[in-house]
Design an enzyme around this catalytic site. Sequence first.
Site, PDB file in Angstrom:
ATOM      1  N   GLY A   1       0.782  -1.230   0.000  1.00  0.00           N
ATOM      2  CA  GLY A   1       0.000   0.000   0.000  1.00  0.00           C
ATOM      3  C   GLY A   1       0.814   1.279   0.000  1.00  0.00           C
ATOM      4  CB  THR A   2       3.745   2.413   1.970  1.00  0.00           C
ATOM      5  OG1 THR A   2       3.096   2.335   3.252  1.00  0.00           O
ATOM      6  CG2 THR A   2       4.682   3.610   1.965  1.00  0.00           C
TER       7      THR A   2
ATOM      8  CG  ASN B   1      -5.903   3.614   8.436  1.00  0.00           C
ATOM      9  OD1 ASN B   1      -6.330   4.645   7.910  1.00  0.00           O
ATOM     10  ND2 ASN B   1      -4.866   3.625   9.254  1.00  0.00           N
TER      11      ASN B   1
ATOM     12  CD  GLN C   1      -7.266  -1.394   6.914  1.00  0.00           C
ATOM     13  OE1 GLN C   1      -7.958  -2.357   7.228  1.00  0.00           O
ATOM     14  NE2 GLN C   1      -6.012  -1.258   7.326  1.00  0.00           N
TER      15      GLN C   1
ATOM     16  CB  SER D   1      -1.497  -3.618   1.204  1.00  0.00           C
ATOM     17  OG  SER D   1      -0.350  -4.198   1.775  1.00  0.00           O
ATOM     18  N   GLY D   2      -1.565  -6.778   0.055  1.00  0.00           N
ATOM     19  CA  GLY D   2      -1.979  -8.158   0.242  1.00  0.00           C
ATOM     20  C   GLY D   2      -2.146  -8.607   1.680  1.00  0.00           C
ATOM     21  CG  HIS D   3      -0.026  -6.801   5.142  1.00  0.00           C
ATOM     22  ND1 HIS D   3      -0.193  -6.436   6.459  1.00  0.00           N
ATOM     23  CD2 HIS D   3       0.207  -5.663   4.466  1.00  0.00           C
ATOM     24  CE1 HIS D   3      -0.069  -5.127   6.567  1.00  0.00           C
ATOM     25  NE2 HIS D   3       0.177  -4.635   5.366  1.00  0.00           N
TER      26      HIS D   3
ATOM     27  CB  CYS E   1       1.823   2.961   9.831  1.00  0.00           C
ATOM     28  SG  CYS E   1       1.387   1.670   8.652  1.00  0.00           S
TER      29      CYS E   1
END
Length: 396
Positions: free
Chosen positions: A72-73, A152, A180, A200-202, A326
Amino acid sequence: MEKTIYLDNAATTRVKPEVTAAMRPYWEEQYGNPSSAHSFAGHIAGAVETARKTVADFIGASPKEIYFTSGGTESDNWALKGVAFALREKGKHIVTTKIEHHAVLHTCGYLEKLGYDVTYLDVDRSGLVDPAALEAAIRPDTVLISVMFANNEIGTIEPIKELGKIAHDHGVLFHTDAVQAYGHVPIDVNAMNIDLMSVSGHKINAPKGVGFLYVRAGVKIEPLLHGGAQERGKRAGTTNVPGIIGLAKATELAAATLAERAAYETALRDELIAGIEREIPYATLNGDRKNRLPNNVNFSFRFIEGESLLILLDQSGVCASSGSACTSGSLDPSHVLLAIGLPHEIAHGSLRLTLSEETTRADVDTTVGVLKTIVERLRSMSPLYEDFIKKQEASK
């Protein structure tokens, strides 16, 4: 407590066994670099393209519009910088909101140092962006609007389709950080007027370190990373084959169970909200009560320090968060909670609990009981709470 109750799924999720199994061959057997010219690599390149189609189909996109990233970042940085640099001759104005992830906010801050102008929109008490305010912020030199799909921290889902239409009506590109939301709520990039989207995958049971940026065909965007010709010359760096395969498998699993999972998590979410409101006084739900992610619960507890709350929950076997993972090392109150109007002292006493399909009703009941005990304990040591109760009793 014997069992650990994991309620920090917005921070990261467990990699599912099916995902690990899908990834394993690309570490141990089919380990070639897909950019190599030999046939061994060609087979692996084909697997990557199949994965690209899987994630593209899930959001109604073309595979050629999917660019794999580290998460994502990177995707947020690339969307904002890439468009800003590509369209700098047209204008240097960007519109975003005050509740974005820091990957967006800090990137905007960086662009401001380079001479770009950024408008940061306010949100209401629920965290919703006012479409009229967005439209009013658009200028002739506006090149990009970036509004997150779902927050988020407080879980509020924005009116993305409406906001995207406003952007398009004014000839402005529309980006959304869907980190999210992806895999948790339905997303159709065409129906929702999305030009760029970060994932983002995680967050959906895939490994950390992989994600993608959706870029609508025809959108001008400069590369963020320079080097090799991977990702059709747009994103340099050796292809993370196992991660990409894992992301595709996690997407496949999420797509197959999305409606059922959302219904289950929403029911548990509402039970948890109701339990906290019933058992713990002076607790305020943050975020929109209806337009929120199925698995998100965020409360502020008056007369409580969030750090102490998290420590005691952890000691009781409950994994939670005060907001974005984060920024969990920061002692400053959440910028999101301040943006929705909470005073500093209440924002400091906030808690985010995020569920998953593995969360049980017993987990919810236990969490409410543990949380009630901890809040009562912390308030018993608070002179501010003692004074507040005395004034309440005196006023009766």
